[in-house]
Design an enzyme around this catalytic site. Structure first.
Site, PDB file in Angstrom:
ATOM      1  N   GLY A  44       0.770  -1.256   0.000  1.00  0.00           N
ATOM      2  CA  GLY A  44       0.000   0.000   0.000  1.00  0.00           C
ATOM      3  C   GLY A  44       0.792   1.291   0.000  1.00  0.00           C
ATOM      4  O   GLY A  44       0.314   2.305  -0.489  1.00  0.00           O
ATOM      5  N   GLU A  99       4.093   4.253   5.959  1.00  0.00           N
ATOM      6  CA  GLU A  99       2.910   3.397   5.835  1.00  0.00           C
ATOM      7  C   GLU A  99       1.754   4.194   5.233  1.00  0.00           C
ATOM      8  O   GLU A  99       1.661   5.409   5.401  1.00  0.00           O
ATOM      9  CB  GLU A  99       2.562   2.845   7.238  1.00  0.00           C
ATOM     10  CG  GLU A  99       1.344   1.975   7.344  1.00  0.00           C
ATOM     11  CD  GLU A  99       1.334   0.735   6.462  1.00  0.00           C
ATOM     12  OE1 GLU A  99       1.618   0.832   5.261  1.00  0.00           O
ATOM     13  OE2 GLU A  99       0.964  -0.342   6.987  1.00  0.00           O
ATOM     14  N   ASP A 100       0.889   3.503   4.521  1.00  0.00           N
ATOM     15  CA  ASP A 100      -0.266   4.157   3.914  1.00  0.00           C
ATOM     16  C   ASP A 100      -1.347   4.476   4.947  1.00  0.00           C
ATOM     17  O   ASP A 100      -1.923   5.555   4.952  1.00  0.00           O
ATOM     18  CB  ASP A 100      -0.850   3.285   2.789  1.00  0.00           C
ATOM     19  CG  ASP A 100      -1.076   1.827   3.212  1.00  0.00           C
ATOM     20  OD1 ASP A 100      -0.832   1.469   4.392  1.00  0.00           O
ATOM     21  OD2 ASP A 100      -1.493   1.025   2.348  1.00  0.00           O
ATOM     22  N   ASP A 103      -4.463   1.337  10.969  1.00  0.00           N
ATOM     23  CA  ASP A 103      -5.867   1.006  11.218  1.00  0.00           C
ATOM     24  C   ASP A 103      -5.953   0.368  12.616  1.00  0.00           C
ATOM     25  O   ASP A 103      -6.016   1.068  13.624  1.00  0.00           O
ATOM     26  CB  ASP A 103      -6.303   0.074  10.083  1.00  0.00           C
ATOM     27  CG  ASP A 103      -7.756  -0.333  10.139  1.00  0.00           C
ATOM     28  OD1 ASP A 103      -8.576   0.406  10.694  1.00  0.00           O
ATOM     29  OD2 ASP A 103      -8.085  -1.420   9.590  1.00  0.00           O
ATOM     30  N   LYS A 131      -6.396   5.896  11.169  1.00  0.00           N
ATOM     31  CA  LYS A 131      -7.811   5.592  11.450  1.00  0.00           C
ATOM     32  C   LYS A 131      -7.916   5.153  12.920  1.00  0.00           C
ATOM     33  O   LYS A 131      -7.998   3.966  13.219  1.00  0.00           O
ATOM     34  CB  LYS A 131      -8.254   4.456  10.511  1.00  0.00           C
ATOM     35  CG  LYS A 131      -9.745   4.415  10.228  1.00  0.00           C
ATOM     36  CD  LYS A 131     -10.127   3.095   9.567  1.00  0.00           C
ATOM     37  CE  LYS A 131      -9.942   3.028   8.084  1.00  0.00           C
ATOM     38  NZ  LYS A 131     -10.336   1.716   7.522  1.00  0.00           N
ATOM     39  N   ASP A 159      -5.848  -0.551  -1.446  1.00  0.00           N
ATOM     40  CA  ASP A 159      -6.629  -1.452  -2.290  1.00  0.00           C
ATOM     41  C   ASP A 159      -7.839  -2.025  -1.565  1.00  0.00           C
ATOM     42  O   ASP A 159      -7.920  -2.022  -0.343  1.00  0.00           O
ATOM     43  CB  ASP A 159      -5.757  -2.635  -2.720  1.00  0.00           C
ATOM     44  CG  ASP A 159      -5.527  -3.609  -1.563  1.00  0.00           C
ATOM     45  OD1 ASP A 159      -4.976  -3.177  -0.538  1.00  0.00           O
ATOM     46  OD2 ASP A 159      -5.943  -4.782  -1.665  1.00  0.00           O
TER      47      ASP A 159
HETATM   48  P1  IMP Z   1      -3.570  -2.523  10.583  1.00  0.00           P
HETATM   49  O1  IMP Z   1      -2.606  -3.633  10.829  1.00  0.00           O
HETATM   50  O2  IMP Z   1      -4.980  -2.904  10.925  1.00  0.00           O
HETATM   51  O3  IMP Z   1      -3.168  -1.198  11.192  1.00  0.00           O
HETATM   52  O4  IMP Z   1      -3.678  -2.306   9.047  1.00  0.00           O
HETATM   53  C1  IMP Z   1      -2.636  -1.993   8.308  1.00  0.00           C
HETATM   54  C2  IMP Z   1      -2.818  -2.455   6.876  1.00  0.00           C
HETATM   55  O5  IMP Z   1      -4.157  -2.854   6.547  1.00  0.00           O
HETATM   56  C3  IMP Z   1      -2.501  -1.296   6.013  1.00  0.00           C
HETATM   57  O6  IMP Z   1      -1.147  -1.331   5.665  1.00  0.00           O
HETATM   58  C4  IMP Z   1      -3.368  -1.511   4.826  1.00  0.00           C
HETATM   59  O7  IMP Z   1      -2.675  -2.301   3.884  1.00  0.00           O
HETATM   60  C5  IMP Z   1      -4.551  -2.294   5.322  1.00  0.00           C
HETATM   61  N1  IMP Z   1      -5.720  -1.406   5.547  1.00  0.00           N
HETATM   62  C6  IMP Z   1      -6.192  -0.943   6.717  1.00  0.00           C
HETATM   63  N2  IMP Z   1      -7.246  -0.140   6.537  1.00  0.00           N
HETATM   64  C7  IMP Z   1      -7.428  -0.074   5.209  1.00  0.00           C
HETATM   65  C8  IMP Z   1      -8.365   0.634   4.368  1.00  0.00           C
HETATM   66  O8  IMP Z   1      -9.239   1.399   4.800  1.00  0.00           O
HETATM   67  N3  IMP Z   1      -8.214   0.445   3.034  1.00  0.00           N
HETATM   68  C9  IMP Z   1      -7.262  -0.363   2.485  1.00  0.00           C
HETATM   69  N4  IMP Z   1      -6.372  -1.017   3.225  1.00  0.00           N
HETATM   70  C10 IMP Z   1      -6.446  -0.883   4.572  1.00  0.00           C
HETATM   71 MG    MG Z   2      -0.358  -1.838   3.958  1.00  0.00          MG
END
Ligand code: IMP
Ligand code: MG
Length: 177
Positions: A44, A99-100, A103, A131, A159
């Site tokens: 991402g 990082e993109d 979450d 987020k 994506d």
């Molecule tokens: P986390 O581990 O839940 O913080 O999520 C991190 C990864 O999940 C990011 O690097 C994204 O690749 C993916 N991700 C989380 N939220 C979104 C979203 O809203 N759209 C697309 N990809 C997301």
């Molecule tokens: Mg990612």
């Protein structure tokens, strides 16, 4: 996406560019003369990283690590897998993780712990979007582009089932009224 959902723009390309320039200026103040290693999390972050580095006018290096927490759905599995290893030794380097989106925080928390064991000189995190409403583990983000609502975002590298990474704006999928 099916016929009942549509794409709506959350952050357009101009707003993104303004944020990328601001982040680049903050990063420049902290990293000039440190030859940092900018570490993008695949897949991402590749669009964001590519735009960001073109506003950084000092020596730096780039590497990528492939991490995956998502299966084929928009729900996180909670398990992080290293899909592509880091090639650059990080010991004694100033590492900036790019990082993109943060979450749940599981991906970045995993990576920061993974890097910490490899003894970098310093380690910081830059996220284009944050987020916070979905956080499961606390993560300190040093540079944040935008705080975003609890919507599933696509575009500018993000994506849904590997689609929409090529959209120039950051959009969300919404049920049609
Ligand atoms: P986390 O581990 O839940 O913080 O999520 C991190 C990864 O999940 C990011 O690097 C994204 O690749 C993916 N991700 C989380 N939220 C979104 C979203 O809203 N759209 C697309 N990809 C997301
Ligand atoms: Mg990612």
């Amino acid at each position: 996406m099916n016929s009942r959902t549509e794409l709506r723009v959350l952050l357009d390309r101009k707003e993104i560019e303004t944020a990328v320039r601001r982040l680049a200026s903050e990063i420049s103040q902290d990293y000039r003369n440190k030859n940092p290693l900018l570490l993008g999390i695949l897949r991402g972050s590749f669009v964001f990283l590519a735009d960001l580095i073109r506003h950084l006018d000092f020596p730096l290096e780039i590497d990528f690590i492939g991490l995956s927490s998502y299966g084929s759905s928009t729900q996180t599995s909670g398990k992080i897998k290293v899909m592509k290893k880091l090639e650059t030794p990080v010991r004694d380097r100033h590492v900036l993780v790019v990082e993109d989106i943060v979450d749940t925080g599981l991906t970045t928390a995993f990576l920061l712990a993974y890097l910490h064991r490899r003894k970098p000189a310093s380690m910081k995190l830059c996220a284009l979007t944050n987020k916070p409403s979905r956080r499961k583990v606390p993560v300190d983000i040093d540079y944040i582009g935008f705080t975003v609502p609890n919507k599933f975002l696509v575009g500018y590298g993000l994506d849904a089932n590997q689609k929409f990474r090529n959209l120039p704006d950051i959009c969300y999928l919404e049920d049609k009224a």
